[in-house]
Design a protein around this motif. Structure first.
Motif, mmCIF file in Angstrom:
data_model
loop_
_atom_site.group_PDB
_atom_site.id
_atom_site.type_symbol
_atom_site.label_atom_id
_atom_site.label_comp_id
_atom_site.label_asym_id
_atom_site.label_seq_id
_atom_site.Cartn_x
_atom_site.Cartn_y
_atom_site.Cartn_z
ATOM 1 N N LYS A 77 0.808 -1.226 0.000
ATOM 2 C CA LYS A 77 0.000 0.000 0.000
ATOM 3 C C LYS A 77 0.839 1.272 0.000
ATOM 4 O O LYS A 77 0.414 2.314 -0.524
ATOM 5 N N GLU A 78 2.063 1.207 0.551
ATOM 6 C CA GLU A 78 2.899 2.400 0.603
ATOM 7 C C GLU A 78 3.469 2.766 -0.766
ATOM 8 O O GLU A 78 3.983 3.868 -0.963
ATOM 9 N N ARG A 79 3.388 1.845 -1.723
ATOM 10 C CA ARG A 79 3.938 2.126 -3.062
ATOM 11 C C ARG A 79 3.027 3.051 -3.875
ATOM 12 O O ARG A 79 3.435 3.585 -4.903
ATOM 13 N N TYR A 80 1.775 3.184 -3.431
ATOM 14 C CA TYR A 80 0.778 3.878 -4.235
ATOM 15 C C TYR A 80 0.415 5.228 -3.620
ATOM 16 O O TYR A 80 0.508 5.428 -2.411
ATOM 17 N N ASP A 81 -0.035 6.146 -4.493
ATOM 18 C CA ASP A 81 -0.493 7.451 -3.997
ATOM 19 C C ASP A 81 -1.743 7.291 -3.148
ATOM 20 O O ASP A 81 -1.909 7.990 -2.145
ATOM 21 N N LYS A 82 -2.617 6.402 -3.559
ATOM 22 C CA LYS A 82 -3.851 6.129 -2.812
ATOM 23 C C LYS A 82 -4.070 4.623 -2.737
ATOM 24 O O LYS A 82 -3.980 3.936 -3.756
ATOM 25 N N SER A 83 -4.346 4.140 -1.534
ATOM 26 C CA SER A 83 -4.656 2.715 -1.329
ATOM 27 C C SER A 83 -5.981 2.623 -0.611
ATOM 28 O O SER A 83 -6.132 3.155 0.499
ATOM 29 N N ILE A 84 -6.944 1.957 -1.219
ATOM 30 C CA ILE A 84 -8.322 1.959 -0.712
ATOM 31 C C ILE A 84 -8.828 0.529 -0.623
ATOM 32 O O ILE A 84 -8.679 -0.251 -1.572
ATOM 33 N N TRP A 85 -9.446 0.200 0.500
ATOM 34 C CA TRP A 85 -10.057 -1.131 0.691
ATOM 35 C C TRP A 85 -11.566 -0.947 0.774
ATOM 36 O O TRP A 85 -12.064 -0.208 1.623
ATOM 37 N N LEU A 86 -12.303 -1.639 -0.095
ATOM 38 C CA LEU A 86 -13.767 -1.583 -0.106
ATOM 39 C C LEU A 86 -14.319 -2.971 0.165
ATOM 40 O O LEU A 86 -13.978 -3.924 -0.545
#
Length: 842
Positions: free
Chosen positions: A213-222
């Motif tokens: 998740k830290e590799r991405y600008d936004k990390s979202i769990w739905l």
């Protein structure tokens, strides 16, 4: 004829007088026998509870027995209401502001006496029917001694859950590695994990998500559900992107919301997990604003039981495999034998047979193994095996019958606590503290000393039985403190909903609107995209819980909605757009929990003044002040008012208050009707406090006045003066202190003697005792910020055996620090996060 008429009239009058005297005698007896009758009622209620709990632990009964048990439950509810009404009256009956209760004690006693008389008649009828229908032979005789349903609790132990996870991973590493390679090398932006329920799809994606998740600008769990709402999912995404208020604004369409999300994500590197997708929809990603064609740097991970979902989304498919026999046995041994092998040959054989019934499904293995009796005798295990073999498995549902069997083997109290998890939407992670208040509010945990500890013991038991996943995490700033969260596995949440429906709960807007279940106990409509409260009056007589949470389209509550809800214990309105509450709220004399977080309310509603049983009150941040009458709600144990910085003096009269969760309190207005440090001394039960200390109050803090709050567990003090203040050694009297956050104080060596501290933050503090900090045995989080003289940290920070439980370490703004101690093997072995920030010379 006249004589006969007069005689008849005389006879009628005589009979009427006799009837009146008899009636008056009966009414007088209701008053004279009140204490005796009330004592009888309390004794019978304890017995009936025990009886029902034993009956609940048996397999489902015949229809006649079920109906008869339901009549007993109704009587039990009536008796509970009377007992609570008497408690409220005994404490607050003379309060002139209190609405809904009789001011005249004789009238009140007469009314309650009549109710007790009615209950006696109902119980007599129930027993007569049971004898006539020979029902007791199928359950238990009422003459038998009632079994004990209580369990011992160590009232001296800390109720904070142990650190670490209750889960145990088997065979997950290779699957995670494979998924990480797919993310790095696969050209498809969508990767789907497919497999049956309970096989570990979500568990795998959690590991992958946390890894990358830290590799991405936004990390979202739905998290999805069988009846998910596009509007709710859009709001979840928007909240991660800072668009929450915009998306929630009145009148915005789903199409416009999707456009706003897409515009915000365009050009960004993002990761989105769609967990447990049931329905195959071609336009799903479009409606969520997750268009992947114009961005080569995004990834969408999907978990599903439905292969058709993967085909429609054009996803790369990863098929989740069952555990191997070796992996299954390893997982079974972890939960059945605490990681060891079977203690004898007999248990090994029975254990292997039990394992076969679990079908190599991780969730089934954990549930069954954790519920096995801790014994070396195989007989009880053979009984479990016999019941597992009797489970009828449907072709499309291998695991749910096994889960139901585990549920029916629970003690009665844990059954109620478990099915109440359905109160929360599946997607929600649950604060354990709030869950405890809900259980207490509903009456699942008996009142009395040790009630709080008993509730936390139930959380630990459910976690140990793998019915609940529990973890610790840090809340978002400000405060950034350790908080216990929990959630149930998707399948277990579905089971909780199924059990709740069997216990008269409503989960659909349609049922709530048309009144299909007139005697329901709970209406749970969280995240149902409701516009107006769809409450039919037919529901209200037995209603204990009403949840309308996370329905932001709800903007008003009808003025008369609470008039008939006299048994309501829990009212959950967080995440709605209401700006006021009606006066009828004040009639809820048994209400224990009121959650108004994240609403549009700016002032505490006047009707709250009359909620004399209220234990838990959460207000939104936009509420900036408390009324002077707040002390009249003096059963409060938890007051959450994060927008409030000055407390009225009346707060000091809330002697039962355990948690005061406010903004950092400004104590500069002492003597102007607001609280100062000395006023907190009266709140002897207080366990959580955050203060902002000015010059006038500094001397009081240095004198150690706060040390009188010996039950304190979480304390934050910010020094707003120019002068550095000293925290006195008297603070060591707070033996249970677990979290301490200090700003701009001089701290002595005594701080290292506070053995129970788990979280310590020293910001711009003069602390010459850094060498001793690594000796603190239970620290989980340590943050040191702001030091212009320290050139090197003591070698003890890197020595073997130091800070054995530390998981988070942050060193910030140490302007002269030149190096960090070299770490020896075996130092800080649990460390997960290390932040070295703004240390320019390192």
């Amino acid at each position: 004829m006249a004589f006969l008429g007069e005689a008849a009239i005389e006879k009628i009058c005589e009979v009427a007088v006799e009837m009146a005297v008899q009636k008056l005698t009966e009414e007088a007896n209701l008053l004279l026998d009140f204490k005796e009758d009330f004592s009888w009622l309390k004794d019978k209620l304890i017995y009936v509870r025990s009886f029902l709990q034993d009956a609940d632990q048996q397999s489902p009964h015949k229809e006649g027995v079920k109906q008869w048990l339901e009549r007993i439950r109704v009587v039990s509810l009536l008796a509970e209401d009377i007992c609570e009404e008497c408690v409220v009256e005994s404490i607050y009956g003379n309060d002139p502001h209190y609405c809904g209760m009789s001011y005249n004690k004789l009238i009140f006693r007469h009314r309650i006496g009549r109710k007790i008389k009615d209950i006696k008649e109902r119980m007599r009828s129930i027993i007569e029917d049971s004898n006539e229908l020979k029902l007791l032979g199928e359950v238990w005789s009422l003459n038998e001694a009632s079994p004990s349903t209580s369990h011992s609790v160590d009232h001296n132990k800390s109720y904070l859950l142990p650190s670490g996870s209750y889960s145990h991973a088997v065979g997950i590493e290779s699957k995670v590695d494979y998924m990480l390679r797919l993310l790095d090398t696969n050209a498809s932006p969508i990767i789907a994990v497919v497999g049956m329920g309970g096989i570990g799809k979500s568990y795998l994606l959690q590991h992958v998500f946390n890894n990358v998740k830290e590799r991405y600008d936004k990390s979202i769990w739905l998290s999805f559900s069988q009846s998910y709402s596009i509007s709710t999912l859009q709001c979840d995404i928007a909240s991660h992107l800072g668009l929450g208020q915009h998306i929630r604004s009145e009148g915005i369409s789903h199409e416009r919301a999707a456009e706003l999300i897409h515009e915000n994500l365009k050009g960004k590197r993002y990761l989105v997990v769609l967990d447990d997708v049931w329905e195959a929809r071609e336009d799903l990603l479009c409606k969520l604003g997750l268009l992947t064609g114009d961005n080569g740097h995004c990834k969408i991970l999907v978990s599903t039981r439905n292969r058709e979902v993967c085909i429609i989304l054009n996803a790369h498919i990863y098929e989740m495999q069952f555990l191997s026999e070796k992996e299954s046995w390893s997982l079974f041994c972890f939960y059945a034998f605490k990681g060891n092998e079977a203690p004898n040959h007999q248990l090994h054989g029975v254990g292997r047979d039990i394992l076969k019934q679990c079908g190599n499904l991780p969730l089934a293995i954990k549930m069954v193994a954790a519920s096995l009796p801790k014994t070396t005798m195989p007989r009880e295990w053979e009984s479990k095996l016999h019941r597992l073999k009797g489970v009828v498995v449907a072709d499309d549902d291998q695991i749910m019958p096994i889960l139901r069997l585990s549920y029916f083997s629970l003690p009665a109290r844990l059954k109620a606590c478990f099915f109440y998890l359905s109160f929360f939407p599946k997607v929600e992670q649950i604060k354990c503290e709030y869950l405890v208040y809900l259980w207490i509010g509903e009456g699942f945990i008996p009142a009395g000393e040790g009630q709080w500890e008993a509730a936390w013991d139930c959380i630990n038991q459910l976690a140990n039985l793998c019915l609940l996943q529990v973890w610790e995490q840090y809340e978002d700033r400000p405060g950034c403190k350790l908080t216990n969260y929990c959630r149930a596995h998707d399948l277990l949440h579905n089971l909780a909903i199924t059990i709740s429906k069997e216990n008269k709960c409503i989960f659909s807007v349609e049922e709530a609107s048309c009144g299909q279940c007139g005697d329901c106990c709970r209406i749970l409509l969280g995240m149902k995209d409701v516009n107006d409260p769809p409450i039919s009056e037919r529901h209200l007589l037995w209603l204990h819980t009403l949840s309308l949470s996370q329905n932001w389209r709800i903007r008003r509550i009808p003025g008369d909605m609470f008039n008939a809800m006299r048994r309501l214990r829990v009212l959950e309105l967080s995440g709605t757009s209401i700006s006021t509450l009606p006066q009828s709220l004040g009639k809820l004399k048994l209400l224990k929990v009121l959650n108004l977080n994240d609403t549009e309310i700016e002032k505490v509603p006047k009707s709250v003044r009359y909620l004399k049983s209220l234990l838990f009150l959460a207000l939104p941040k936009r509420c900036k002040e408390l009324p002077v009458w707040i002390n009249e709600v003096n059963c409060l144990q938890h007051l959450e008012c994060k927008g409030v910085k000055r407390m009225p003096k009346g707060i000091s009269k809330l002697i039962a208050l355990r948690t005061l969760r406010s903004g950092e309190l400004d104590l500069s207005s002492e003597g102007e009707g607001f609280m100062g440090p000395k006023d907190f001394v009266n709140i002897t039960q207080l366990q959580e406090l955050s203060l902002d200390v000015n010059k006038a109050m500094g001397s009081r803090i240095e004198e150690g006045i706060l040390a009188l709050l010996v039950k304190m567990r979480r304390l934050t003090i910010r020094n707003s003066t120019v002068k550095e203040l000293e925290i006195p050694k008297k603070m060591t009297a707070m033996k249970d202190l677990e979290s301490l956050i200090l700003w701009s104080f001089a701290v002595g060596s005594w701080i290292c003697d506070m053995a129970n501290l788990r979280e310590l933050e020293l910001k711009w503090c003069d602390c010459s005792n850094y060498p001793k900090l690594p000796t603190m045995p239970n620290l989980v989080r340590l943050e040191l910020s702001g030091n212009d003289s320290c050139k090197e940290l003591p070698k003890a920070f890197g020595q073997r055996g130091g800070l054995m439980h530390l998981r988070f370490l942050k060193i910030d703004w140490f302007n002269e620090l030149e190096e960090f101690p070299e770490l020896e093997e075996g130092a800080m072995i649990c460390l997960e996060e290390f932040h070295l920030c703004n240390c320019r010379k390192v």
